[in-house]
Design an enzyme around this catalytic site. Structure first.
Site, mmCIF file in Angstrom:
data_model
loop_
_atom_site.group_PDB
_atom_site.id
_atom_site.type_symbol
_atom_site.label_atom_id
_atom_site.label_comp_id
_atom_site.label_asym_id
_atom_site.label_seq_id
_atom_site.Cartn_x
_atom_site.Cartn_y
_atom_site.Cartn_z
ATOM 1 N N GLU A 265 28.556 30.473 36.465
ATOM 2 C CA GLU A 265 29.556 31.230 35.767
ATOM 3 C C GLU A 265 30.040 30.491 34.443
ATOM 4 O O GLU A 265 30.489 29.254 34.900
ATOM 5 C CB GLU A 265 30.894 31.771 36.584
ATOM 6 C CG GLU A 265 30.512 32.787 37.578
ATOM 7 C CD GLU A 265 31.638 33.310 38.068
ATOM 8 O OE1 GLU A 265 32.838 33.056 37.654
ATOM 9 O OE2 GLU A 265 31.799 33.738 39.343
ATOM 10 N N GLU A 319 35.716 44.486 33.673
ATOM 11 C CA GLU A 319 35.985 45.038 35.005
ATOM 12 C C GLU A 319 37.310 45.449 35.221
ATOM 13 O O GLU A 319 38.304 44.664 35.555
ATOM 14 C CB GLU A 319 35.420 44.048 35.950
ATOM 15 C CG GLU A 319 33.928 43.729 35.795
ATOM 16 C CD GLU A 319 33.411 42.639 36.608
ATOM 17 O OE1 GLU A 319 33.335 42.800 38.057
ATOM 18 O OE2 GLU A 319 33.400 41.534 36.206
ATOM 19 N N LYS A 322 39.586 44.617 38.684
ATOM 20 C CA LYS A 322 39.813 43.338 39.021
ATOM 21 C C LYS A 322 41.479 42.973 38.956
ATOM 22 O O LYS A 322 42.216 43.519 38.173
ATOM 23 C CB LYS A 322 39.214 42.265 38.086
ATOM 24 C CG LYS A 322 37.921 42.172 38.332
ATOM 25 C CD LYS A 322 37.130 40.993 37.713
ATOM 26 C CE LYS A 322 37.218 39.883 38.756
ATOM 27 N NZ LYS A 322 36.259 38.825 38.584
ATOM 28 N N GLU A 328 41.542 38.287 33.481
ATOM 29 C CA GLU A 328 40.525 38.750 34.680
ATOM 30 C C GLU A 328 39.834 40.009 34.270
ATOM 31 O O GLU A 328 38.606 40.055 34.678
ATOM 32 C CB GLU A 328 41.167 38.897 36.035
ATOM 33 C CG GLU A 328 41.643 37.417 36.678
ATOM 34 C CD GLU A 328 40.219 36.705 36.880
ATOM 35 O OE1 GLU A 328 39.406 37.298 37.601
ATOM 36 O OE2 GLU A 328 40.344 35.548 36.565
#
Ligand SMILES: *[C@@H]1O[C@H](CO)[C@@H](O)[C@H](O)[C@H]1NC(C)=O
Ligand SMILES: *[C@@H]1O[C@H](CO)[C@@H](O)[C@H](O)[C@H]1NC(C)=O
Ligand SMILES: *[C@@H]1O[C@H](CO)[C@@H](O)[C@H](O)[C@H]1NC(C)=O
Ligand SMILES: *[C@@H]1O[C@H](CO)[C@@H](O)[C@H](O)[C@H]1NC(C)=O
Ligand SMILES: *[C@@H]1O[C@H](CO)[C@@H](O)[C@H](O)[C@H]1NC(C)=O
Ligand SMILES: *[C@@H]1O[C@H](CO)[C@@H](O)[C@H](O)[C@H]1NC(C)=O
Length: 469
Positions: A265, A319, A322, A328
């Site tokens: 990542e 997203e 999250k 985030e």
């Protein structure tokens, strides 16, 4: 006799080509995180990845709706065993992992190239570290039973917080309490199975907490003076490289010099809260754009200059479900409606398109191979690694042009490749000439660490880098 000689030569050639392509194949892939309630269906996501030339992705589970939708998309996957399953997977017998592999891996074996066992397990609040290596071993045994152990690798992504020290890079070391209990057994497993260590690398975290001392240009791969490692004199032009080499140094310290790293990542948020210094669209675009260019054209890290970088960008989509700070939910390259959050090249083909659009001096013959198969043409060039320092570079340059017999007439004053008048450019030209003259044989781009291979034509001024002499 003649037939067997020819057969051996063919084999030799195949082995050489395999070794060569192994040593030069850098790649950019993407994490397909799905903690959101508004993402497009997997079949559309497969199209989205293909339309952007992305051929590798990573999932945080083994969701069958995703894997079956991708089964003929020509995209390969790293899939994950979630942390919650680690204790079951670590049982004294392999009943659990046999079943798990049978139902989650076997049906998609054509598109799965690796299994990430857990994610950032050492910082899992459920304290699952003790289960990690037993789970990896069990999954491996289960793969062996199905004959899948050579085609599907096993690893586990670690967070950089597994390190006790990461600055300077050369002082990199793992946290003492993890070394005997999990790091050494895991590295032994990776070594035995020829797998890489997965590492999640976020220069953003270091920058956000130390924006007074870390330069933003250094964190974003922009032009900067770099940081010299006081331990070994290597010069780092980016925090990303420095962080990777800190992990390599930590492995070297435990004598695991032969295990490689894959960046499972890395990313930069396009939005953050008031305390998340550096978050923002412009910085995210700079980080991802420059990272992609660096990975696909810049060789390995200073400590492992010949080891290509393989990275999984985080993440494909923003997203919305999250938890945590605003950042985030804002790591995506794409909004859920499939529009780009920022527009930067993600592949060699897109990099090429961008240079052309800007009217660069790149000539037709220098246009790199298509993104999907950057090494299939077998074209490679040898260039100088500035991190070895001016003195070593000059010595290697003198050798290449002298005893080495490279064609150095064009880097003389007034000749086509004199400008830019830098040791890096001149050495790159000379190294490449030597490497091509030696028919690209293994070891002829080494120069004691001063040379490394690239899969794109180097660019220094208007100088062309031949592949045939
Ligand atoms: C494997 O372990 C599980 C639980 O730990 C047990 O229920 C099962 O009977 C065991 N299977 C074998 C084949 O020993
Ligand atoms: C986690 O588990 C290990 C091994 O059982 C134990 O030694 C350690 O104290 C636990 N840590 C926490 C924070 O619970
Ligand atoms: C690992 O790679 C080496 C060299 O390429 C090979 O000899 C060995 O069989 C491989 N081991 C496994 C477990 O794949
Ligand atoms: C930012 O940090 C300050 C000081 O620690 C804190 O009071 C504030 O709640 C933080 N803001 C957010 C959005 O977390
Ligand atoms: C192309 O031009 C854009 C806009 O001026 C710039 O941001 C980008 O870095 C340039 N790309 C190259 C490869 O020079
Ligand atoms: C080329 O660079 C060298 C080393 O920096 C310098 O000594 C020399 O004067 C330069 N030559 C020209 C023509 O700029």
């Amino acid at each position: 006799m003649a037939t067997s000689l020819r057969f051996s030569l063919v084999l030799l050639f195949i082995c050489f080509r395999l070794a060569l392509s192994d040593s030069v194949a850098a790649s950019v892939a993407v994490n397909y995180g799905r903690i959101a309630d508004n993402l497009p269906p997997p079949s559309q996501v497969a199209q989205l990845l293909k339309s952007h030339g992305l051929t590798k992705a990573k999932l945080f589970d083994t969701d069958s709706s995703v894997l079956s939708a991708f089964s003929t998309a020509g995209i390969s996957f790293v899939v994950s065993l979630p942390n919650q399953l680690l204790s079951s997977a670590a049982a004294p017998n392999t009943s659990f992992t046999d079943n798990w592999v049978q139902s989650n891996i076997l049906p998609y074996k054509q598109i799965i190239e690796a299994i990430a066992v857990g994610n950032e397990v050492f910082v899992d609040p459920q304290n699952t570290t003790q289960f990690l290596v037993p789970a990896m071993n069990n999954i491996h045994s289960s793969l062996v039973k199905l004959g899948l152990d050579t085609s599907i690798k096993i690893s586990s992504p670690i967070a950089l917080s597994a390190l006790a020290s990461s600055y300077p890079s050369s002082s990199g070391s793992f946290k003492p309490e993890l070394i005997e209990s999990v790091i050494k057994p895991m590295l032994s497993f990776l070594k035995q199975t020829n797998s890489s260590l997965m590492v999640n690398v976020y220069p953003f975290f270091a920058y956000k907490d130390n924006s007074n001392t870390i330069s933003l240009d250094y964190a974003l791969f922009k032009d900067n003076a770099g940081v010299v490692d006081s331990g070994n004199g290597l010069r780092y032009k980016s925090l990303f490289d420095a962080q990777i080499d800190a992990v390599y140094a930590a492995m070297d310290a435990l004598q695991f010099n032969d295990v490689k790293i894959v960046v499972s990542e890395t990313g930069w948020p396009s939005k953050g809260d008031e305390n998340e210094t550096g978050a923002g669209k412009e910085n995210a675009a700079a980080y991802i754009g420059n990272l992609v260019r660096r990975v696909l054209t810049g060789g390995g890290s200073p400590r492992r200059p010949n080891e290509p970088l393989n990275v999984y960008l985080f993440a494909l989509f923003n997203e919305d479900q999250k938890n945590g700070p605003i950042s985030e939910r804002n790591y995506g390259l794409f909004y859920p409606n499939k529009e780009r959050v920022y527009d930067v090249p993600l592949t060699l083909a897109e990099l090429k398109g961008q240079s052309n659009a800007n009217g660069s001096t790149t000539s037709k013959t220098q246009i790199p191979a298509p993104a999907a198969a950057p090494t299939s043409s077998g074209e490679t060039w040898c260039v100088a690694n500035v991190n070895v320092g001016e003195k070593k570079l000059q010595e290697a340059l003198d050798y290449a042009c002298g005893e080495g017999g490279a064609d150095c007439s064009v880097i003389e004053e007034g000749a086509a490749c004199f400008n830019p008048n830098t040791t890096e450019a001149h050495a790159s030209y000379a190294f490449n000439s030597y490497y091509q003259l030696k028919s690209r044989a293994t070891g002829t781009c080494d120069f004691g660490g001063a040379g490394y291979l690239v899969t794109q034509p180097p660019r220094f001024g208007k100088c062309e880098f031949p592949t045939r002499y």
